[in-house]
Scaffold this motif. Structure first.
Motif: not given
Length: 355
Positions: A193, A213, A229, A231
């Protein structure tokens, strides 16, 4: 679009979304916040493509459905200047108007159709983890993550999911921090992350959150917001090789006393020599000029042979500020080898400075 919304609620959301905006290119659509009023729900989004945050509000008064965009920084400056009363957001002729009683502001809009789509949870695995615990764990290793490293994977934290526990790891190559917590896990996997995303996750991960994810994206959803976000793709170094397997000396030290000693020297020097004797610990500055700072505390360590190490003050203080217990363990082999600081689930390995 025509919407009435509480000023404080709007200010909080626009403040939280500002870190997600494109700052360098103000002509980009991602320098704008996206606002959509539809079916009784007000959606506010911001993204720079790497991370994104979206809020859903059902307590705004929507008079007319519609979509708007506005420069996020300018919008925030305007909202901050307003009184603690309802604000009217209204679109006319490709402008967003912000009104409150006798005050009126006008901001140009970009084409909302150009605003990037947020990723969806479709075909993504669910990450069953306590989001509050994850946020707390990431915070503890955050100072150890590198800010600017050619190896991009070192600018993030690795979540190494094992059978029954998770290791969260950060390093800047001069130190390495690991936070381990036991939890039920379904699959063994790892992901990295980015540090910027971790900073923002600290502000969000305090409620019931579902996390999804895949190899490229992490998505977190709650009843009120959605966060994503990208990765970091890369091979994280084998952190287990860095942790000393055996330690010649282990000493329990008091967090506050060590912190006080280091801070006393920090006024003159950002590096320090720590000498641990049987009944005392001495802190001395490491400075190339002739200035000097030195302090000694009385402390029974029980060591037979005196130990001296050189270290950056920040590395020690980052660890001490991350722990809750009054005492921590100092593990030592040689003043040229990495030493180990431990407090419950948190370990930090630090490379010393040559004295």
């Amino acid at each position: 679009m025509k919407v009435f919304i509480n000023k404080n609620v709007l200010e909080s959301i626009v403040t939280n979304t500002n870190p997600y905006l494109e700052k360098r290119d103000l002509s980009a659509i991602t320098s704008h916040i996206y606002i959509c009023a539809k079916d009784g729900v007000l959606n506010i989004k911001a993204t720079d493509y790497e991370i994104g945050l979206a809020y859903k509000l059902s307590n705004a008064k929507i008079v007319d459905d519609g979509v708007a965009t506005a420069n996020g920084k300018k919008l925030l400056d305007i909202i901050k200047s307003l009184k603690d009363e309802d604000v009217l957001l209204e679109t006319m002729n490709n402008y967003l108007y912000i009104k409150q009683k006798n005050s009126k502001y006008k901001l140009p809009m970009y084409k909302f159709e150009d605003f990037p789509e947020f990723p969806t949870i479709q075909n993504k695995a669910k990450f069953d983890i306590d989001a509050v615990m994850l946020g707390r764990s990431l915070k503890k290793i955050l100072p150890s993550i590198d800010n600017n490293n050619p190896k991009f994977e070192l600018t993030g934290a690795m979540l190494d999911i094992k059978d029954g526990y998770i290791n969260i790891v950060g390093t800047d190559t001069k130190r390495l921090s690991i936070f381990k917590f036991e939890t039920q896990t379904q699959n063994e996997f790892s992901l990295i992350i980015p540090k910027k995303a971790i900073h923002e996750m600290q502000k969000l991960f305090f409620d019931k959150i579902e996390i999804y994810y895949d190899e490229n994206i992490l998505i977190a959803q709650s009843a009120n917001f959605e966060f994503f976000t990208k990765l970091i793709n890369g091979k994280y170094p084998d952190y287990n090789k860095v942790i000393p397997k055996e330690l010649k000396t282990k000493i329990m030290l008091n967090r506050d006393k060590i912190s006080e000693g280091i801070k006393t020297i920090s006024m003159l020097s950002d590096t320090i020599k720590i000498t641990i004797a049987t009944e005392s610990i001495t802190f001395e500055s490491i400075i190339e000029d002739n200035s000097e700072a030195k302090t000694t505390i009385e402390y029974t360590t029980g060591v037979q042979d005196e130990i001296s190490i050189g270290v950056r003050n920040k590395f020690m203080l980052d660890f001490l500020n991350s722990i809750e217990d009054d005492e921590f363990e100092f593990g030592f082999n040689d003043n040229h080898l990495a030493f180990l600081l431990t407090s419950k689930e948190l370990q930090t390995v630090i490379m010393p400075i040559n004295l």
